[in-house]
Motif scaffolding. Structure first.
Motif, PDB file in Angstrom:
ATOM      1  N   GLY A   3      -1.045  16.841  -3.485  1.00  0.00           N
ATOM      2  CA  GLY A   3      -1.072  18.103  -4.222  1.00  0.00           C
ATOM      3  C   GLY A   3      -0.170  19.142  -3.598  1.00  0.00           C
ATOM      4  N   SER A   4      -0.739  20.041  -2.830  1.00  0.00           N
ATOM      5  CA  SER A   4       0.036  21.134  -2.236  1.00  0.00           C
ATOM      6  C   SER A   4       0.975  20.616  -1.149  1.00  0.00           C
ATOM      7  N   ILE A   5       1.948  21.438  -0.786  1.00  0.00           N
ATOM      8  CA  ILE A   5       2.859  21.071   0.299  1.00  0.00           C
ATOM      9  C   ILE A   5       2.082  20.852   1.587  1.00  0.00           C
ATOM     10  N   ASP A   6       1.147  21.728   1.880  1.00  0.00           N
ATOM     11  CA  ASP A   6       0.366  21.577   3.109  1.00  0.00           C
ATOM     12  C   ASP A   6      -0.365  20.241   3.140  1.00  0.00           C
ATOM     13  N   ASN A   7      -0.840  19.788   2.003  1.00  0.00           N
ATOM     14  CA  ASN A   7      -1.517  18.492   1.952  1.00  0.00           C
ATOM     15  C   ASN A   7      -0.527  17.337   2.054  1.00  0.00           C
ATOM     16  N   VAL A  33       0.848  -1.197   0.000  1.00  0.00           N
ATOM     17  CA  VAL A  33       0.000   0.000   0.000  1.00  0.00           C
ATOM     18  C   VAL A  33       0.879   1.242   0.000  1.00  0.00           C
ATOM     19  N   ALA A  34       0.350   2.324  -0.523  1.00  0.00           N
ATOM     20  CA  ALA A  34       1.141   3.547  -0.680  1.00  0.00           C
ATOM     21  C   ALA A  34       0.203   4.727  -0.888  1.00  0.00           C
ATOM     22  N   PRO A  35       0.758   5.943  -0.929  1.00  0.00           N
ATOM     23  CA  PRO A  35      -0.092   7.102  -1.213  1.00  0.00           C
ATOM     24  C   PRO A  35      -0.803   6.983  -2.562  1.00  0.00           C
ATOM     25  N   SER A  36      -0.062   6.462  -3.563  1.00  0.00           N
ATOM     26  CA  SER A  36      -0.598   6.351  -4.921  1.00  0.00           C
ATOM     27  C   SER A  36      -0.098   5.066  -5.564  1.00  0.00           C
ATOM     28  N   ALA A  37      -0.743   4.646  -6.614  1.00  0.00           N
ATOM     29  CA  ALA A  37      -0.378   3.410  -7.305  1.00  0.00           C
ATOM     30  C   ALA A  37       0.773   3.666  -8.273  1.00  0.00           C
ATOM     31  N   ALA A  77       5.957   9.886  -5.647  1.00  0.00           N
ATOM     32  CA  ALA A  77       5.191   8.761  -5.114  1.00  0.00           C
ATOM     33  C   ALA A  77       3.786   9.179  -4.700  1.00  0.00           C
ATOM     34  N   ASN A  78       3.593  10.461  -4.428  1.00  0.00           N
ATOM     35  CA  ASN A  78       2.290  10.969  -4.006  1.00  0.00           C
ATOM     36  C   ASN A  78       1.633  11.728  -5.156  1.00  0.00           C
ATOM     37  N   GLN A  79       0.663  11.086  -5.782  1.00  0.00           N
ATOM     38  CA  GLN A  79      -0.098  11.707  -6.880  1.00  0.00           C
ATOM     39  C   GLN A  79      -1.560  11.901  -6.489  1.00  0.00           C
TER      40      GLN A  79
END
Length: 354
Positions: free
Chosen positions: A199-203, A119-123, A190-192
């Motif tokens: 998305g943003s740095i804050d997110n 599992v990960a932030p995105s595939a 890795a994070n899409q």
């Protein structure tokens, strides 16, 4: 003049006799079920003269495992195994912090107890191979965590921290570095995600901050550390905005008043000083590959409160005594770093021969 390395200090709830700590190092010598053994207890106790021991990365859940024979801290059996380790370190006069490491996409199903897709932030499939019992295999594309599942992983870290303290640990370190799950959320490759965690740095920093807040709430901020590795591309990580990313992350973590921030430093001196200026509590610095003199200079220059060493203490369980007396150091044997038995693990010679 007193060497600043040997001056006492306090890091969160830990009163330290000096400023040389043991860095976390994966050694792949737990049971197949992830339970620490008497051999692990001996290994860590041998190195208890360091200011404190930070253990190898320890999975907070079954999904958090990526490598073979790494320890967990999410079952009663894990807690009992870690109790052997913490009792041994405390019996030798030391202090021990368990590092919580969820590997995210840096995994292979055959290395996990359930055989599921990572599992990960995105595939997004990572480049590289994973060593398994049947040899090196390409790491598969992971499954993207849903928003609800991300919130569940935060709670897994909370529960693992509670289990670590139940096992007798003096605290935990959250592994937010080296391309593993927390770092994957921070990254720009890795994070899409398009929800509140991407998305943003804050997110992108949201998951890291939520994990730190949950752990600190569970066991106390003075028993919680956090590790970062700005601009480290290890495990196929890309950061396109490193200064802005870590400026925001450190600013968001600072109000939690954690025990320490542990920085794996790979060369951006200006960024290291900026982070140090932002951070309100103890700063721990690891200069991988640097000689001991360069590391001590970080303390002399006020950059670091504590320094960590890896292979140096791996090969020299009595490193503190050797450095204090100017004795020669053993050379580490890379062939025995991962997996195996006591060879290259608990059999490095000491000055006393004990």
């Amino acid at each position: 003049m007193t060497n600043p390395l040997w001056t006492p200090t306090t890091v969160g709830a830990l009163d330290l006799p000096h400023r040389l700590a043991m860095a976390p190092m994966t050694r792949d010598r737990s049971t197949p079920e992830g339970v620490p053994t008497e051999l692990n207890a001996e290994y860590y106790a041998q190195r208890a003269s360091t200011a404190f021991v930070i253990t190898e990365g320890t999975q907070p859940s079954a999904d958090g495992q990526g490598y073979i024979l790494t320890p967990g801290i999410h079952t009663d059996e894990h807690v009992a195994g870690w109790r052997k380790v913490t009792d041994a370190v405390h019996g030798a006069g030391g202090r021990v912090v368990i590092q919580l490491m969820h590997v995210g996409r840096i995994s292979h199903p055959s290395n996990t107890p359930h055989g599921r897709q990572p599992v990960a932030p995105s595939a997004v499939q990572p480049a590289g191979v994973m060593f398994t019992m049947t040899g090196p295999q390409e790491m598969p594309a992971p499954r993207a965590l849903s928003t609800e599942e991300v919130e569940g992983v935060v709670q897994e870290f909370r529960q693992a921290a509670a289990a670590a303290v139940a096992a007798g640990a003096d605290g935990v370190e959250i592994h937010g570095a080296n391309g593993y799950l927390v770092h994957q959320f921070l990254s720009s490759n890795a994070n899409q995600r398009t929800d509140s965690y991407g998305g943003s740095i804050d997110n992108r920093i949201r998951f890291a901050v939520e994990v730190a807040a949950a752990v600190a709430d569970e066991i106390g901020s003075d028993r919680t550390g956090f590790r970062i590795s700005p601009a480290n591309p290890f495990n196929d990580i890309v950061e396109e905005d490193t200064p802005g990313l870590y400026g925001a992350l450190v600013a968001a973590l600072a109000p939690l008043n954690l025990a320490y921030l542990h920085v794996t430093h790979i060369g951006d001196e200006a960024l290291l000083r900026t982070i140090g200026g932002q951070w309100p509590t103890s700063l721990i610095v690891n200069r991988a590959g640097a000689d001991i003199e360069a590391r001590i200079k970080d303390i002399e220059d006020g950059i670091a409160d504590v320094i960590t060493v890896g292979s140096m203490v791996l090969a020299n369980p009595d490193l503190v005594q050797r450095l204090r007396t100017g004795a020669a150091l053993n050379e580490p044997d890379p062939a025995t770093f991962y997996g195996g038995d006591e060879r290259g693990y608990t059999d490095y010679p000491t000055l006393t021969g004990a």
